[in-house]
Design a protein around this motif. Structure first.
Motif, PDB file in Angstrom:
ATOM      1  N   VAL A   1       0.858  -1.188   0.000  1.00 27.21           N
ATOM      2  CA  VAL A   1       0.000   0.000   0.000  1.00 27.21           C
ATOM      3  C   VAL A   1       0.894   1.238   0.000  1.00 27.21           C
ATOM      4  CG1 VAL A   1      -1.993  -1.055   1.133  1.00 27.21           C
ATOM      5  CG2 VAL A   1      -0.147  -0.102   2.516  1.00 27.21           C
TER       6      VAL A   1
ATOM      7  N   VAL B   1      -2.630   2.539   7.301  1.00 27.76           N
ATOM      8  CA  VAL B   1      -3.350   1.268   7.178  1.00 27.76           C
ATOM      9  C   VAL B   1      -3.105   0.393   8.402  1.00 27.76           C
ATOM     10  CG1 VAL B   1      -3.487  -0.885   5.868  1.00 27.76           C
ATOM     11  CG2 VAL B   1      -3.413   1.308   4.667  1.00 27.76           C
TER      12      VAL B   1
ATOM     13  N   ASN C   1     -14.864   0.752   8.940  1.00 25.68           N
ATOM     14  CA  ASN C   1     -14.269   0.533   7.626  1.00 25.68           C
ATOM     15  C   ASN C   1     -13.145   1.505   7.310  1.00 25.68           C
ATOM     16  OD1 ASN C   1     -16.038  -1.593   7.067  1.00 25.68           O
ATOM     17  ND2 ASN C   1     -17.610  -0.185   6.284  1.00 25.68           N
TER      18      ASN C   1
ATOM     19  N   GLU D   1      -9.701   3.108   6.386  1.00 26.38           N
ATOM     20  CA  GLU D   1      -8.553   2.694   5.567  1.00 26.38           C
ATOM     21  C   GLU D   1      -8.807   1.393   4.810  1.00 26.38           C
ATOM     22  OE1 GLU D   1      -6.060   4.523   4.927  1.00 26.38           O
ATOM     23  OE2 GLU D   1      -6.456   6.090   6.416  1.00 26.38           O
ATOM     24  N   GLY D   2     -10.043   1.207   4.359  1.00 21.79           N
ATOM     25  CA  GLY D   2     -10.340   0.078   3.484  1.00 21.79           C
ATOM     26  C   GLY D   2     -10.630  -1.235   4.184  1.00 21.79           C
TER      27      GLY D   2
ATOM     28  N   ILE E   1     -12.881  -4.042   5.959  1.00 15.70           N
ATOM     29  CA  ILE E   1     -14.279  -4.462   5.834  1.00 15.70           C
ATOM     30  C   ILE E   1     -14.649  -5.209   7.108  1.00 15.70           C
ATOM     31  CG2 ILE E   1     -15.928  -5.838   4.515  1.00 15.70           C
ATOM     32  CD1 ILE E   1     -14.129  -5.462   2.070  1.00 15.70           C
TER      33      ILE E   1
ATOM     34  N   ARG F   1      -8.532  -6.644   5.518  1.00 16.28           N
ATOM     35  CA  ARG F   1      -8.192  -5.879   4.328  1.00 16.28           C
ATOM     36  C   ARG F   1      -7.089  -6.617   3.592  1.00 16.28           C
ATOM     37  NH1 ARG F   1      -6.186   0.291   2.843  1.00 16.28           N
ATOM     38  NH2 ARG F   1      -5.388  -0.357   0.813  1.00 16.28           N
TER      39      ARG F   1
ATOM     40  N   THR G   1      -4.095  -6.205   0.946  1.00 16.56           N
ATOM     41  CA  THR G   1      -3.220  -5.278   0.228  1.00 16.56           C
ATOM     42  C   THR G   1      -2.638  -6.000  -0.986  1.00 16.56           C
ATOM     43  OG1 THR G   1      -1.142  -5.836   1.350  1.00 16.56           O
ATOM     44  CG2 THR G   1      -2.632  -4.315   2.482  1.00 16.56           C
TER      45      THR G   1
END
Length: 503
Positions: A348, A354, A364, A366-367, A369, A389, A391
């Motif tokens: 990333v 992150v 949620n 920094e991406g 779930i 997440r 990467t």
């Protein structure tokens, strides 16, 4: 195996098939001193008992009534037996390091011949127990990828020889080419210090560990029981337990004392220990998974512990997990520095944000779930903490509220995948995602995902892992990389073959 240049630099070369070496002659004594101490203790205890019961008069009480010549004969026989056993143990132990393998032969009655492929070496430790340090000796211990049951030991060697041997093995494991006509000599790789933990940090981490929570809870229970029963002597019953807790504190402090971490071309180097010192080397690419955790007592101080899974270490129960810890107690910045050593490509553009979201975040951010709202029924406090997440290079698994955890698994280190669902989770439309890495302290898991997210992650992670394994660089980290674009071309060719086979 080694040569000494006039300038003083120590170089290394591997052995020809006919050349073997022996461990240091004092090695059997260093290994068997406990047996000798046990005999001395038994004899000394009997003598002291006789002294206090019969006094010095006549002297016969000190020997239990046995004549002095018999005692001398028993002592002499013990010396001879131990001497012969130690000599035979040394005489029948030898080792050899070739370009491809490490051979260790040992055993007097039952012969044992062990051989390890150098390219499968996962980590190497130079260990100095307290008695060995008195003689300037060290044990060389190295692991191969065999689930924690493959440790090979050379005990004991001179400390300088152990370091030379470690350098020779690591050089060959790195893929250094040796010309048969003129063998290449490889110097021990230098190291650059990264961080060092002060003694106050080590002591503080031990005091603020979960052991303290258990000790305080036990103390409160014992005091309450004594007050309720009216018998203060209840505290005596719990005394052995508190002694065990004290021993746990002692082991934690002495085990991590003088902790230092450094980088070198050979990989990550760890130095730690007060009574028994250990110099641990983990070559590049050998880390299978990284786990970062934080207990509630560490949260105000912002400390984290970092574990790793390394093939060959297994669960590391014999060392109480100390060998799998690469940062006993570090700040967030120190955690990021250590991650940069074992995981140089996070995949990333903003790794600090992150990973911080993985350690401290909710929802949620920094991406990540997280679990769906239906997980509120079985996970009311942590359903927004449980998240994942992916990467470009690894899968990040986040969970835990009281004890926060972030697990990082490089795609190419994925062994297998699994989805798990019980009756209640099926009714709520939830599923647990399991990612199987090498056996170790870290067991990657994403809790209470939606079924749709679980199935999607299962398919995508399987594809990412397969692709990463095909383009992953050679395990021999000092070999020249393939020409630019070769890995991509190979992957493209493989994809075309798969498409043809599916038509």
């Amino acid at each position: 195996m080694s040569e000494q240049r006039p300038g003083g630099d120590q170089d290394f070369s591997t052995d020809a098939p006919e050349i073997w070496h022996r461990v240091h002659p004092v090695s059997p004594l260093v290994r068997g001193w406990v047996a000798v101490a046990a005999v001395v203790f038994v004899f000394g205890r009997n003598s002291l008992d006789s002294l206090f019961t019969g006094g010095w008069n006549g002297g016969s009480s000190l020997t239990g009534g046995a004549p002095p010549w018999l005692i001398a004969a028993v002592v002499g026989a013990a010396v001879v037996i131990f001497g012969v056993a130690f000599y035979l143990s040394w005489r029948f132990t030898r080792y050899q390091v070739t370009d491809d393998h490490v051979h260790i032969n040992s055993g007097v009655i039952f012969h044992q011949q062990r051989r390890a492929r150098i390219d499968r070496v996962q980590a190497i430790d130079v260990v100095q127990p307290l008695v060995a340090r008195a003689f300037g000796l060290a044990e060389l211990k190295f692991e191969v990828a065999d689930g924690g049951k493959s440790a090979m030991k050379l005990a004991f060697l001179k400390l300088a020889e152990a370091k030379r041997l470690r350098a020779a093995i690591l050089a060959r494991a790195a893929g250094v080419v040796v010309d048969a006509a003129s063998p290449a000599l490889v110097q021990e790789a230098p190291e650059t210090p990264v961080l060092e933990l002060k003694p106050a940090r080590i002591v503080g981490a031990a005091v603020l560990s979960s052991t303290t929570v258990v000790a305080l809870g036990l103390l409160a229970a014992v005091i309450g029981l004594g007050a309720w029963s009216g018998r203060p002597g209840t505290l005596v019953v719990a005394l052995p337990i508190f002694i065990g807790i004290g021993a746990s504190y002692w082991k934690a402090v002495t085990g991590d004392f003088n902790f230092r971490i450094a980088r070198s071309p050979d990989g990550v180097r760890l130095h730690y220990g007060l009574l028994e010192t250990r110099a641990q080397t983990i070559p590049p690419g050998r880390v299978q998974a990284v786990g970062i955790s934080q207990g509630p007592l560490w949260r105000p101080l912002g400390w984290y512990k970092v574990h790793v899974n390394v093939a060959g270490y297994g669960s590391d129960a014999s060392q109480h997990g100390s060998r799998t810890v690469i940062l006993p107690a570090g700040t967030l910045d120190e955690v990021m520095a250590v991650l940069g050593l074992v995981f140089p490509d996070p995949g990333v553009d903003n790794p600090f944000e992150v990973f911080t979201a993985g350690l401290r975040g909710h929802g949620n951010a920094e991406g990540f779930i997280h679990s769906p709202r239906s997980a509120l029924w079985i996970d009311p406090l942590t359903w927004r903490r449980n998240a994942f997440r992916a990467t470009g290079t690894a899968l990040l698994c986040r969970h835990g509220l009281v004890f926060r955890r972030l697990q990082v698994v490089p795609h190419e280190r994925t062994q297998s995948l699994g989805l798990r669902q019980g009756p209640l989770m099926a009714a709520l439309g939830l599923v647990d995602f399991e990612l199987h890495s090498t056996v170790g302290h870290i067991r990657p898991l994403v809790r209470h995902m939606s079924v749709a997210n679980g199935l999607q992650l299962f398919d995508e992670q399987a594809a990412r892992a397969a692709t990463a394994r095909r383009i992953h660089r050679s395990e021999k980290w000092l070999q020249a990389d393939p020409p630019a674009g070769a890995a991509v071309a190979a992957e493209h060719h493989h994809t075309i073959e798969e498409q043809h086979s599916g038509d």
